[in-house]
Design a protein around this motif. Structure first.
Motif, PDB file in Angstrom:
ATOM      1  N   ARG A 186       0.820  -1.207   0.000  1.00 45.97           N
ATOM      2  CA  ARG A 186       0.000   0.000   0.000  1.00 45.97           C
ATOM      3  C   ARG A 186       0.854   1.258   0.000  1.00 45.97           C
ATOM      4  O   ARG A 186       0.592   2.235  -0.728  1.00 45.97           O
ATOM      5  N   LEU A 187       1.965   1.193   0.804  1.00 47.56           N
ATOM      6  CA  LEU A 187       2.830   2.386   0.837  1.00 47.56           C
ATOM      7  C   LEU A 187       3.506   2.624  -0.505  1.00 47.56           C
ATOM      8  O   LEU A 187       3.632   3.767  -0.986  1.00 47.56           O
ATOM      9  N   TYR A 210       2.338   1.891  -3.269  1.00 44.53           N
ATOM     10  CA  TYR A 210       1.321   2.477  -4.158  1.00 44.53           C
ATOM     11  C   TYR A 210       1.244   3.987  -3.975  1.00 44.53           C
ATOM     12  O   TYR A 210       1.223   4.768  -4.943  1.00 44.53           O
ATOM     13  N   GLN A 211       1.232   4.345  -2.724  1.00 44.53           N
ATOM     14  CA  GLN A 211       1.132   5.804  -2.456  1.00 44.53           C
ATOM     15  C   GLN A 211       2.334   6.534  -3.017  1.00 44.53           C
ATOM     16  O   GLN A 211       2.222   7.590  -3.682  1.00 44.53           O
ATOM     17  N   VAL A 212       3.544   5.950  -2.786  1.00 46.61           N
ATOM     18  CA  VAL A 212       4.766   6.594  -3.296  1.00 46.61           C
ATOM     19  C   VAL A 212       4.728   6.686  -4.810  1.00 46.61           C
ATOM     20  O   VAL A 212       5.049   7.739  -5.423  1.00 46.61           O
ATOM     21  N   MET A 264       2.170   6.767  -6.659  1.00 43.88           N
ATOM     22  CA  MET A 264       1.194   7.802  -7.049  1.00 43.88           C
ATOM     23  C   MET A 264       1.811   9.194  -6.984  1.00 43.88           C
ATOM     24  O   MET A 264       1.670  10.011  -7.921  1.00 43.88           O
ATOM     25  N   GLN A 265       2.537   9.433  -5.899  1.00 36.01           N
ATOM     26  CA  GLN A 265       3.108  10.773  -5.758  1.00 36.01           C
ATOM     27  C   GLN A 265       4.131  11.031  -6.843  1.00 36.01           C
ATOM     28  O   GLN A 265       4.177  12.091  -7.460  1.00 36.01           O
ATOM     29  N   LYS A 310       2.494  11.710 -10.043  1.00 37.96           N
ATOM     30  CA  LYS A 310       1.863  13.024 -10.059  1.00 37.96           C
ATOM     31  C   LYS A 310       2.901  14.098 -10.347  1.00 37.96           C
ATOM     32  O   LYS A 310       2.718  14.973 -11.189  1.00 37.96           O
TER      33      LYS A 310
END
Lengths: 228, 177
Positions: free
Chosen positions: A170-171, A173-175, A177-178, A181
Motif C-alpha cells: 500500500r505504501l 502504491y502511495q509513493v 502515485m506521488q 503526479k
C-alpha cells in the motif's frame, strides 16, 4: 429316622476337611484273609496256627462229605485259577488306570488354578508396563507441547510477514502515485513552457536572430581562416 | 447232595427260609456308597468311571427331558449286569433266571413308558402303531398287529431275559464238564 439315628453318629459331623485316605489298604495275606486274623491267633497257636485251622477245616468238610465234590468243584477250580491269573497279570494295570483317572481329575482342577494364576501374573506385568508407559507420557506431552508452540510461532511469523507485505504494497502504491503526479506535473510544465516559448517566437524575431547568426558565422569564419 | 444241572435254577432255601431276597440284594454290597470325597479310592474311582460310561452311552441320544430316566435306567442296568455276571461263579444263584422276577421288572417299566407316552404326546404315541409308508388296504390289519405287539411286549421282554440267562448258564455248565 433322621432323628433316631442321630444318637448313632458318634464322630463329629464335619463336612470338610475330610481326613486323608490312608496310603495302603488293610494288609491281607493271599488276597483274602486279613492280617489281623493271623495276629489274633498268634499268641495261642504261633505262626502255623491259622494254616492248621484252614487245612483241618477243609479236610473235615471233605471227609465227612459236608462238602461234596461235584462238577461245580471243577468249575470253581477253573474259574478261580482264571481269576487269579487275571488279577496277577492285569491288576497293576487296572490300578494304574484308576490312579490315572484320579490324577487327571486333580490335574484338571489344578490346571484351572494355575491358569488363573498365570493370567493374573500376565495381567500384573501388563499393568506394570502401562504404569511405565504413563511415566513416559510426560516426555510425550512435553514434545507435543513444543510442537504446538512451534506451530503457533510459525503461523504468527507468517502472518506478520503477510501484514508487512500488504502494508508495503500500500505504501509503495502511495509513493508511486506521488511520483507519478510529480512527473506529470513536470512534464506538463515543460510542455507548457516550450509551447509558450515556441509561440512567443514571432517571425520578426526569427529574422533578426537568423541575420545575427549569419553575421556571427561570418566573423567566426574570418578568424577561422586565419588559423588555418 | 448230588447236584444236577438244574439245581442252580432252584430258588435257594436255608432251613425253610427263602434266601432269594439276599441273592437279589447282594450285588448292592459290591458297590460301596459314594462318600463325600472328591478323590476316592481305586474301587470307587473305577466304579464311578464305569457308571459314567454307561450313563453317557444311555443318555447321549436323548434330549434334556429324557435325562429324567437316567437314574432308573442306569441303576437297572448295573443291577442286571452284576446279578448276571455273579451268576457265572459256581455255587451261585442268579435271580434273573426266575420268570417272576423278570416279569416284575418288565411290566411296571413297560407300563410306565406306555402311559407316559400316552399322557404327554397321545397323538405321537398312537401314531407309532402305524409304520410309515404302508399301503392303504393294509392299514387296519397292521394297526391290530402293532397293538398286539405292543401289549405282548412286557411278556416278550421278561421271557427273553429269563430264557437267555437260563440257557446261557446251562450252556456254560454243560460245556465246562
Amino acid at each position: 429316622v433322621l432323628h433316631t439315628t442321630r444318637a448313632l453318629h458318634t464322630a463329629q459331623q464335619r463336612l470338610a476337611p475330610l481326613p486323608p485316605l490312608p496310603e495302603k489298604g488293610g494288609e491281607v495275606r493271599y488276597g483274602l484273609i486279613p492280617e489281623e486274623f493271623f495276629q489274633f491267633l498268634y499268641p495261642k497257636t504261633g505262626v502255623t496256627g491259622p494254616y492248621m485251622l484252614g487245612t483241618g477245616l477243609l479236610l473235615y468238610f471233605l471227609s465227612k462229605e459236608i462238602y461234596v465234590i461235584n462238577h461245580e468243584t471243577v468249575a470253581a477250580a477253573c474259574i478261580l485259577s482264571v481269576i487269579i491269573y487275571g488279577i496277577k497279570k492285569y491288576g497293576s494295570d487296572v490300578a494304574a488306570f484308576a490312579d490315572k483317572l484320579n490324577e487327571e481329575k486333580v490335574a484338571k482342577a489344578l490346571s484351572v488354578k494355575n491358569e488363573a494364576i498365570k493370567d493374573l501374573e500376565t495381567a500384573i506385568e501388563q499393568e506394570k508396563k502401562e504404569q511405565w508407559r504413563v511415566e513416559g507420557c510426560k516426555y510425550l506431552f512435553d514434545s507435543k507441547r513444543n510442537n504446538v508452540a512451534m506451530l503457533l510461532e510459525t503461523n504468527y511469523r507468517e502472518r506478520l510477514l503477510t501484514v508487512y507485505n500488504e502494508v508495503k504494497k500500500r505504501l509503495d502504491y502511495q509513493v508511486a502515485m506521488q511520483n507519478l503526479k510529480r512527473q506529470k506535473e513536470q512534464d506538463h510544465m515543460i510542455q507548457w513552457v516550450e509551447r509558450n516559448v515556441a509561440q512567443s517566437i514571432t517571425p520578426q524575431q526569427q529574422k533578426e536572430s537568423i541575420a545575427k547568426c549569419i553575421l556571427d558565422l561570418k566573423a567566426l569564419s574570418k578568424t577561422a581562416q586565419a588559423a588555418v | 447232595m448230588n447236584l444236577s444241572f438244574f439245581d442252580q435254577f432252584t430258588s435257594p432255601y436255608l432251613l425253610g427260609i427263602p434266601l432269594i431276597l439276599l441273592s437279589v440284594l447282594f450285588p448292592a454290597l459290591l458297590f460301596p456308597t459314594p462318600n463325600n470325597r472328591w478323590v476316592t479310592n481305586r474301587l470307587s474311582t473305577l466304579q464311578l468311571w464305569l457308571l459314567n460310561l454307561i450313563t453317557k452311552q444311555l443318555m447321549i441320544p436323548l434330549n434334556k427331558k429324557g435325562h429324567k430316566w437316567a437314574l432308573i435306567l442306569t441303576s437297572l442296568m448295573i443291577l442286571l449286569l452284576t446279578i448276571n455276571l455273579l451268576g457265572l461263579l459256581p455255587y451261585t444263584f442268579t435271580p434273573t433266571t426266575q420268570l417272576p422276577m423278570n416279569m416284575a421288572l418288565a411290566f411296571p417299566l413297560w407300563l410306565a413308558t406306555l402311559l407316559t407316552g400316552l399322557r404327554n404326546q397321545p397323538t405321537t404315541s398312537l401314531g407309532h402303531l402305524l409304520p410309515e409308508g404302508t399301503p392303504t388296504p393294509l392299514i387296519p390289519a397292521l394297526i391290530m398287529i402293532e397293538t398286539a405287539s405292543l401289549l405282548i411286549r412286557p411278556l416278550a421282554l421278561g421271557v427273553r431275559l429269563t430264557a437267555n440267562l437260563t440257557a446261557g448258564h446251562l450252556l456254560i455248565q454243560l460245556i465246562s464238564t
